[in-house]
Design an enzyme around this catalytic site. Structure first.
Site, PDB file in Angstrom:
ATOM      1  N   LYS A  13       0.842  -1.212   0.000  1.00  0.00           N
ATOM      2  CA  LYS A  13       0.000   0.000   0.000  1.00  0.00           C
ATOM      3  C   LYS A  13       0.873   1.257   0.000  1.00  0.00           C
ATOM      4  O   LYS A  13       0.649   2.187  -0.767  1.00  0.00           O
ATOM      5  CB  LYS A  13      -0.926   0.030   1.235  1.00  0.00           C
ATOM      6  CG  LYS A  13      -1.810  -1.191   1.378  1.00  0.00           C
ATOM      7  CD  LYS A  13      -2.691  -1.124   2.597  1.00  0.00           C
ATOM      8  CE  LYS A  13      -1.965  -1.199   3.934  1.00  0.00           C
ATOM      9  NZ  LYS A  13      -1.293  -2.501   4.181  1.00  0.00           N
ATOM     10  N   ARG A  87      -9.753   0.895   8.515  1.00  0.00           N
ATOM     11  CA  ARG A  87      -9.253  -0.434   8.836  1.00  0.00           C
ATOM     12  C   ARG A  87     -10.320  -1.288   9.483  1.00  0.00           C
ATOM     13  O   ARG A  87     -10.055  -2.412   9.877  1.00  0.00           O
ATOM     14  CB  ARG A  87      -8.090  -0.296   9.813  1.00  0.00           C
ATOM     15  CG  ARG A  87      -6.753  -0.529   9.141  1.00  0.00           C
ATOM     16  CD  ARG A  87      -5.719  -0.358  10.199  1.00  0.00           C
ATOM     17  NE  ARG A  87      -4.556  -1.131   9.941  1.00  0.00           N
ATOM     18  CZ  ARG A  87      -3.501  -0.645   9.292  1.00  0.00           C
ATOM     19  NH1 ARG A  87      -3.516   0.555   8.783  1.00  0.00           N
ATOM     20  NH2 ARG A  87      -2.443  -1.391   9.154  1.00  0.00           N
ATOM     21  N   ARG A 126      11.581  -5.947   5.082  1.00  0.00           N
ATOM     22  CA  ARG A 126      11.482  -4.484   4.941  1.00  0.00           C
ATOM     23  C   ARG A 126      12.454  -3.771   5.887  1.00  0.00           C
ATOM     24  O   ARG A 126      12.646  -4.169   7.035  1.00  0.00           O
ATOM     25  CB  ARG A 126      10.061  -4.010   5.261  1.00  0.00           C
ATOM     26  CG  ARG A 126       9.975  -2.480   5.275  1.00  0.00           C
ATOM     27  CD  ARG A 126       8.576  -1.956   5.265  1.00  0.00           C
ATOM     28  NE  ARG A 126       7.772  -2.523   6.322  1.00  0.00           N
ATOM     29  CZ  ARG A 126       6.458  -2.412   6.379  1.00  0.00           C
ATOM     30  NH1 ARG A 126       5.804  -1.763   5.444  1.00  0.00           N
ATOM     31  NH2 ARG A 126       5.785  -2.963   7.365  1.00  0.00           N
ATOM     32  N   ARG A 159      11.534  -1.943  11.097  1.00  0.00           N
ATOM     33  CA  ARG A 159      10.437  -1.339  11.861  1.00  0.00           C
ATOM     34  C   ARG A 159      10.166  -2.219  13.078  1.00  0.00           C
ATOM     35  O   ARG A 159      10.223  -3.441  12.981  1.00  0.00           O
ATOM     36  CB  ARG A 159       9.189  -1.283  10.958  1.00  0.00           C
ATOM     37  CG  ARG A 159       8.621   0.091  10.794  1.00  0.00           C
ATOM     38  CD  ARG A 159       7.609   0.159   9.690  1.00  0.00           C
ATOM     39  NE  ARG A 159       6.307  -0.429  10.023  1.00  0.00           N
ATOM     40  CZ  ARG A 159       5.238  -0.326   9.251  1.00  0.00           C
ATOM     41  NH1 ARG A 159       5.292   0.333   8.106  1.00  0.00           N
ATOM     42  NH2 ARG A 159       4.097  -0.878   9.605  1.00  0.00           N
ATOM     43  N   ARG A 170      -0.387  -8.780  13.604  1.00  0.00           N
ATOM     44  CA  ARG A 170      -0.948  -7.827  12.626  1.00  0.00           C
ATOM     45  C   ARG A 170      -1.796  -8.562  11.592  1.00  0.00           C
ATOM     46  O   ARG A 170      -2.830  -8.061  11.160  1.00  0.00           O
ATOM     47  CB  ARG A 170       0.186  -7.060  11.926  1.00  0.00           C
ATOM     48  CG  ARG A 170       0.840  -6.029  12.839  1.00  0.00           C
ATOM     49  CD  ARG A 170       2.179  -5.583  12.322  1.00  0.00           C
ATOM     50  NE  ARG A 170       2.106  -4.882  11.063  1.00  0.00           N
ATOM     51  CZ  ARG A 170       3.143  -4.723  10.236  1.00  0.00           C
ATOM     52  NH1 ARG A 170       4.318  -5.227  10.551  1.00  0.00           N
ATOM     53  NH2 ARG A 170       2.999  -4.059   9.126  1.00  0.00           N
TER      54      ARG A 170
HETATM   55  P1  AP5 Z   1       4.902  -1.614   1.860  1.00  0.00           P
HETATM   56  O1  AP5 Z   1       4.551  -0.842   0.653  1.00  0.00           O
HETATM   57  O2  AP5 Z   1       5.643  -0.924   2.962  1.00  0.00           O
HETATM   58  O3  AP5 Z   1       3.585  -2.371   2.405  1.00  0.00           O
HETATM   59  P2  AP5 Z   1       2.313  -1.813   3.167  1.00  0.00           P
HETATM   60  O4  AP5 Z   1       1.112  -2.482   2.617  1.00  0.00           O
HETATM   61  O5  AP5 Z   1       2.330  -0.324   3.190  1.00  0.00           O
HETATM   62  O6  AP5 Z   1       2.631  -2.436   4.577  1.00  0.00           O
HETATM   63  P3  AP5 Z   1       2.519  -1.850   6.037  1.00  0.00           P
HETATM   64  O7  AP5 Z   1       3.201  -2.877   6.903  1.00  0.00           O
HETATM   65  O8  AP5 Z   1       3.040  -0.445   6.133  1.00  0.00           O
HETATM   66  O9  AP5 Z   1       1.017  -1.865   6.260  1.00  0.00           O
HETATM   67  P4  AP5 Z   1       0.316  -1.937   7.572  1.00  0.00           P
HETATM   68  O10 AP5 Z   1      -1.075  -1.731   7.136  1.00  0.00           O
HETATM   69  O11 AP5 Z   1       0.545  -3.130   8.403  1.00  0.00           O
HETATM   70  O12 AP5 Z   1       1.028  -0.788   8.440  1.00  0.00           O
HETATM   71  P5  AP5 Z   1       0.674   0.731   8.699  1.00  0.00           P
HETATM   72  O13 AP5 Z   1       1.931   1.478   8.640  1.00  0.00           O
HETATM   73  O14 AP5 Z   1      -0.485   1.177   7.885  1.00  0.00           O
HETATM   74  O15 AP5 Z   1       5.743  -2.897   1.391  1.00  0.00           O
HETATM   75  C1  AP5 Z   1       6.273  -3.806   2.352  1.00  0.00           C
HETATM   76  C2  AP5 Z   1       7.670  -4.263   1.869  1.00  0.00           C
HETATM   77  O16 AP5 Z   1       7.529  -4.984   0.651  1.00  0.00           O
HETATM   78  C3  AP5 Z   1       8.662  -3.111   1.571  1.00  0.00           C
HETATM   79  O17 AP5 Z   1       9.937  -3.494   1.964  1.00  0.00           O
HETATM   80  C4  AP5 Z   1       8.601  -2.951   0.036  1.00  0.00           C
HETATM   81  O18 AP5 Z   1       9.802  -2.477  -0.491  1.00  0.00           O
HETATM   82  C5  AP5 Z   1       8.297  -4.385  -0.406  1.00  0.00           C
HETATM   83  N1  AP5 Z   1       7.479  -4.466  -1.608  1.00  0.00           N
HETATM   84  C6  AP5 Z   1       6.386  -3.684  -1.901  1.00  0.00           C
HETATM   85  N2  AP5 Z   1       5.867  -4.060  -3.087  1.00  0.00           N
HETATM   86  C7  AP5 Z   1       6.621  -5.094  -3.532  1.00  0.00           C
HETATM   87  C8  AP5 Z   1       6.591  -5.913  -4.695  1.00  0.00           C
HETATM   88  N3  AP5 Z   1       5.661  -5.738  -5.634  1.00  0.00           N
HETATM   89  N4  AP5 Z   1       7.510  -6.888  -4.821  1.00  0.00           N
HETATM   90  C9  AP5 Z   1       8.458  -7.084  -3.868  1.00  0.00           C
HETATM   91  N5  AP5 Z   1       8.569  -6.327  -2.751  1.00  0.00           N
HETATM   92  C10 AP5 Z   1       7.642  -5.351  -2.580  1.00  0.00           C
HETATM   93  O19 AP5 Z   1       0.157   0.657  10.202  1.00  0.00           O
HETATM   94  C11 AP5 Z   1       1.018   0.347  11.261  1.00  0.00           C
HETATM   95  C12 AP5 Z   1       0.243   0.319  12.560  1.00  0.00           C
HETATM   96  O20 AP5 Z   1      -0.353   1.603  12.804  1.00  0.00           O
HETATM   97  C13 AP5 Z   1      -0.935  -0.647  12.633  1.00  0.00           C
HETATM   98  O21 AP5 Z   1      -0.521  -1.952  12.997  1.00  0.00           O
HETATM   99  C14 AP5 Z   1      -1.784   0.005  13.724  1.00  0.00           C
HETATM  100  O22 AP5 Z   1      -1.245  -0.234  15.006  1.00  0.00           O
HETATM  101  C15 AP5 Z   1      -1.621   1.491  13.423  1.00  0.00           C
HETATM  102  N6  AP5 Z   1      -2.637   1.980  12.492  1.00  0.00           N
HETATM  103  C16 AP5 Z   1      -2.436   2.468  11.236  1.00  0.00           C
HETATM  104  N7  AP5 Z   1      -3.600   2.831  10.671  1.00  0.00           N
HETATM  105  C17 AP5 Z   1      -4.560   2.561  11.583  1.00  0.00           C
HETATM  106  C18 AP5 Z   1      -5.971   2.697  11.571  1.00  0.00           C
HETATM  107  N8  AP5 Z   1      -6.629   3.157  10.488  1.00  0.00           N
HETATM  108  N9  AP5 Z   1      -6.648   2.324  12.671  1.00  0.00           N
HETATM  109  C19 AP5 Z   1      -6.006   1.872  13.768  1.00  0.00           C
HETATM  110  N10 AP5 Z   1      -4.688   1.692  13.832  1.00  0.00           N
HETATM  111  C20 AP5 Z   1      -3.953   2.036  12.748  1.00  0.00           C
END
Ligand code: AP5
Length: 214
Positions: A13, A87, A126, A159, A170
């Site tokens: 994402k 979410r 990552r 991270r 997660r």
């Molecule tokens: P990346 O693009 O970083 O993936 P992502 O989907 O953004 O993953 P996240 O782990 O950031 O999502 P998340 O939803 O768990 O965390 P968030 O930060 O939102 O890609 C991942 C890796 O893969 C990278 O190394 C990249 O280079 C690689 N990659 C990407 N595409 C690729 C491809 N095609 N091929 C190969 N490699 C690839 O949330 C974190 C925390 O915040 C949550 O756990 C929660 O505690 C809190 N939080 C956030 N939003 C909310 C909400 N709305 N409500 C409540 N709590 C929330």
């Protein structure tokens, strides 16, 4: 053009949102990034959110929705890409109200589909820059010099929530709270699915194709 990009942790994402925001001239809003910035800056919001992020649990809706509302009010954007919000169904309902309040409209909800083995591979590999947040991957996108950010020279680290035990939590949280949003958006008639497996550039093109349907 404004849309929600959603999917499991590690679906890509953040990676795709950055590319799409640049291409479309839209504002990328990641609630995960907003929480991490608040934690880094030791704000009251960061202090409230930290334990939830460290455990891989959702931050309570009241805190998250309040933070997003404030962000929309201060940035005054016309088009946006929401990454990591909503979410759960309660947040999706809150988003409808919030958008009405700020006079914005969401066009689509795009789901990135990636299999579980690939999610774990992406999350465990990552690495992120502590300073500017640039995202790397030890195998698919390593920094030129190990541990050093290509963009700003900051330290590149894992991270906190990318440790195996937190990843597991997660993924469970995602299945319980976020996966039901697929049916929610299907029923609203704005749901689109994209295959999130393969090269980043291919996935980017697939998303652009979906967006052009609106
Ligand atoms: P990346 O693009 O970083 O993936 P992502 O989907 O953004 O993953 P996240 O782990 O950031 O999502 P998340 O939803 O768990 O965390 P968030 O930060 O939102 O890609 C991942 C890796 O893969 C990278 O190394 C990249 O280079 C690689 N990659 C990407 N595409 C690729 C491809 N095609 N091929 C190969 N490699 C690839 O949330 C974190 C925390 O915040 C949550 O756990 C929660 O505690 C809190 N939080 C956030 N939003 C909310 C909400 N709305 N409500 C409540 N709590 C929330």
């Amino acid at each position: 053009m404004s849309f929600v990009l959603f999917g499991p942790p590690g679906a890509g994402k953040g990676t795709q949102s950055v590319m799409l925001a640049k291409h479309l001239g839209a504002l990328h809003i990641s609630t995960g990034d907003l929480f991490r910035a608040a934690i880094k800056n030791q704000t009251p919001l960061g202090q409230q959110a930290k334990a939830f992020l460290d455990r891989g649990e959702l931050v309570p809706d009241g805190i998250t929705i309040g933070m997003l509302k404030e962000h929309f009010q201060t940035t005054k954007t016309k088009s946006f890409i929401l990454d990591g919000f909503p979410r759960n169904v309660a947040q999706a309902e809150a988003l409808k109200t919030l958008l009405l309040e700020v006079g914005l409209k969401m066009d689509q909800a795009v789901f990135l589909e990636v299999d579980q083995a690939q999610l774990i591979e992406r999350l465990t590999g990552r690495r992120v820059c502590k300073n500017c947040g640039e995202v790397y991957h030890v195998r698919t996108r390593p920094s030129q010099k190990e541990g050093v950010c290509d963009k700003c020279g900051g330290s590149v680290v894992q991270r906190n929530d990318d440790r195996s035990e937190v990843i597991e939590n997660r993924l469970v949280t995602y299945e319980k709270s976020t996966a039901p949003l697929r049916d929610y958006y299907r029923e609203s008639g704005c749901y689109f699915e994209v295959n999130g497996m393969g090269e980043m550039s291919e996935i980017f093109q697939r998303i652009l194709k979906i967006l052009s349907k609106k």
